[in-house]
Enzyme design. Structure first.
Site, PDB file in Angstrom:
ATOM      1  N   SER A 126      38.616 -18.205 -52.520  1.00 14.37           N
ATOM      2  CA  SER A 126      38.868 -16.955 -53.260  1.00 14.37           C
ATOM      3  C   SER A 126      37.729 -15.950 -53.231  1.00 14.37           C
ATOM      4  O   SER A 126      37.356 -15.376 -54.265  1.00 14.37           O
ATOM      5  CB  SER A 126      39.242 -17.257 -54.719  1.00 14.37           C
ATOM      6  OG  SER A 126      40.424 -17.958 -54.750  1.00 14.37           O
ATOM      7  N   SER A 127      37.198 -15.713 -52.047  1.00 17.74           N
ATOM      8  CA  SER A 127      36.203 -14.652 -51.932  1.00 17.74           C
ATOM      9  C   SER A 127      36.844 -13.310 -52.294  1.00 17.74           C
ATOM     10  O   SER A 127      36.218 -12.469 -52.947  1.00 17.74           O
ATOM     11  CB  SER A 127      35.615 -14.595 -50.518  1.00 17.74           C
ATOM     12  OG  SER A 127      36.641 -14.450 -49.562  1.00 17.74           O
ATOM     13  N   SER A 128      38.107 -13.112 -51.937  1.00 12.51           N
ATOM     14  CA  SER A 128      38.718 -11.808 -52.228  1.00 12.51           C
ATOM     15  C   SER A 128      38.974 -11.623 -53.715  1.00 12.51           C
ATOM     16  O   SER A 128      38.710 -10.545 -54.256  1.00 12.51           O
ATOM     17  CB  SER A 128      39.988 -11.574 -51.407  1.00 12.51           C
ATOM     18  OG  SER A 128      40.731 -12.728 -51.261  1.00 12.51           O
ATOM     19  N   ASP A 172      43.815 -17.177 -58.825  1.00 15.62           N
ATOM     20  CA  ASP A 172      42.446 -16.937 -58.356  1.00 15.62           C
ATOM     21  C   ASP A 172      41.718 -15.906 -59.220  1.00 15.62           C
ATOM     22  O   ASP A 172      40.562 -16.093 -59.608  1.00 15.62           O
ATOM     23  CB  ASP A 172      42.455 -16.457 -56.894  1.00 15.62           C
ATOM     24  CG  ASP A 172      43.225 -17.389 -55.988  1.00 15.62           C
ATOM     25  OD1 ASP A 172      43.518 -18.522 -56.416  1.00 15.62           O
ATOM     26  OD2 ASP A 172      43.543 -16.976 -54.857  1.00 15.62           O
TER      27      ASP A 172
HETATM   28  C1  GLA Z   1      46.099 -18.553 -52.687  1.00 17.32           C
HETATM   29  C2  GLA Z   1      46.708 -17.528 -53.640  1.00 17.32           C
HETATM   30  C3  GLA Z   1      46.946 -18.142 -55.021  1.00 17.32           C
HETATM   31  C4  GLA Z   1      47.707 -19.462 -54.928  1.00 17.32           C
HETATM   32  C5  GLA Z   1      47.084 -20.377 -53.871  1.00 17.32           C
HETATM   33  C6  GLA Z   1      47.888 -21.617 -53.632  1.00 17.32           C
HETATM   34  O1  GLA Z   1      44.821 -18.898 -53.120  1.00 17.32           O
HETATM   35  O2  GLA Z   1      45.873 -16.416 -53.751  1.00 17.32           O
HETATM   36  O3  GLA Z   1      47.614 -17.228 -55.847  1.00 17.32           O
HETATM   37  O4  GLA Z   1      49.058 -19.244 -54.671  1.00 17.32           O
HETATM   38  O5  GLA Z   1      46.907 -19.717 -52.631  1.00 17.32           O
HETATM   39  O6  GLA Z   1      47.919 -22.407 -54.771  1.00 17.32           O
END
Ligand code: GLA
Length: 379
Positions: A126-128, A172
């Site tokens: 989740s860098s973004s 995220d």
């Molecule tokens: C990505 C998405 C999240 C989630 C995951 C899977 O990280 O940004 O919202 O759906 O995939 O759990």
């Protein structure tokens, strides 16, 4: 660490000290993947890797943003004319998030910004989202906006959905905003209520990046989401959250084999995720181990978002930890990271096995991050 870096870089770029520095963390998801956009449950933790922004308000409408990690590029645009950039893709996180902030806070002015982060990009950490949440936090602080952590998370998600083009769920951004130090969080993605879940002392959050290049991730991701929504529609329900395993089983003949498996993953994953909170609270590592393994198998066989490298890493780690810890893929999949909860005294043995076996079996070098659960930007 990156907070000091952005401060120094800001002084170099703008020949003045920044007014403030903000930080938002990346995340790792312990269990509950591809459940958030089905109104289900997730159990992520914010991590000690994130995005930092040094900022000073301007009194015109111009945004000047220097991204140290993106080829040291500078992007400039006006708040009253925010367009998608094909040339500096990274700047779309700033543009999209500001466009969303402006919908409810038209009073904001421009700013000079310097961004740097240490969340590995494209690794499923989740860098973004950490970038989006850091932008919201920066503008909340610069212009004293009335936006809490949940609102900030929704703004980041909206920027991603409407501007960047990924139909991601809320996990995220929410954990980046509202994570609690030393805790994971059980989040109900329908009503956005959450409960902090202690990470048992003595367990390390061990993350391995498979370093598999992720390609066409957004389109594969959006397709999974669409398949889930179609099954919910078949049952006349708003989301798969509202469909039970029994209902699904009894409709087996009416769904395609693939749709059936996709839905089975989501429904069983919700149950596992809620149970994982109980296991964590009771310090029941053996149960956590079973739940994480079942989650990985389901993401591999029913949801089909793992890769052979991720499956291989899970097997390598599992062969060392057995039921003394848990391991699974984490995040959206199609490459990226696996996460393990490992007794601290086993970290050296697991590290050695991963560094030895993974390159031999897959011809790739792994990156290992031993993380601590950190505080969200709005907590
Ligand atoms: C990505 C998405 C999240 C989630 C995951 C899977 O990280 O940004 O919202 O759906 O995939 O759990």
């Amino acid at each position: 660490m990156s907070d000091n870096l952005v401060k120094t870089l800001f002084e170099q770029q703008f020949s003045a000290s920044p007014e403030l520095v903000c930080h938002a963390p990346g995340r790792v998801n312990l269990i509950g993947d591809h459940t958030d956009y089905n109104d289900g449950f997730v159990l992520p933790a914010a991590i000690n890797f994130g995005t930092s922004i040094a900022a000073t308000a301007r009194d015109d409408n111009k945004i000047v943003v220097y991204a140290h990690d993106c080829d040291q590029q500078t992007s400039e645009f006006q708040l009253d004319n925010i367009e998608f950039s094909e040339y500096m893709m990274w700047s779309n996180y700033v543009r999209g998030t500001l466009k969303v902030i402006l919908e409810t806070c038209p009073q904001i002015k421009g700013a000079n910004l310097v961004v740097s982060g240490n969340v590995p990009q494209g690794a499923g950490l989740s860098s973004s989202a950490s970038f989006e949440v850091a932008i919201v936090k920066t503008f909340v602080s610069l212009f004293d906006l009335d936006i809490d952590g949940v609102k900030a998370a929704l703004m980041g998600q909206r920027a991603e959905n409407t501007f960047v083009g990924c139909n991601c769920g809320i996990m995220d951004q929410l954990i980046s905003a509202m994570g609690q130090q030393d805790h994971a969080m059980l989040l109900d993605c329908r009503d956005l209520s959450f409960e902090d879940a202690p990470i048992p002392t003595g367990l390390s959050v061990f993350i391995v990046n498979s370093n598999v290049k992720r390609g066409l991730v957004d389109s594969a991701y959006n397709l999974r989401r669409q398949q889930c929504e179609e099954v919910a529609k078949h049952f006349n329900q708003p989301a798969l959250r509202d469909v039970s395993l029994e209902q699904l089983q009894s409709a087996k003949g009416q769904l395609s084999e693939e749709s059936f498996r996709r839905a089975r993953h989501v429904i069983t994953e919700n149950t596992r995720t809620v149970e994982a909170l109980t296991a964590l609270k009771a310090n029941d590592i053996a149960r956590m181990s079973i739940l994480m393994k079942a989650s990985h198998d389901s993401l591999r066989d029913d949801f089909e978002v793992t890769t052979k490298e991720m499956d291989g890493l899970v097997d390598i780690i599992d062969s060392v930890i057995g039921n003394q810890g848990g391991v699974r893929m984490t995040g959206g999949g199609f490459g990226g990271c696996v996460v393990a909860l490992i007794p601290a005294e086993m970290v050296a043995a697991v590290t050695a096995e991963v560094e030895n076996q993974y390159p031999q079996q897959f011809g790739l070098q792994p990156n290992i991050y031993i993380c601590t659960a950190s505080q969200g930007a709005f907590r």
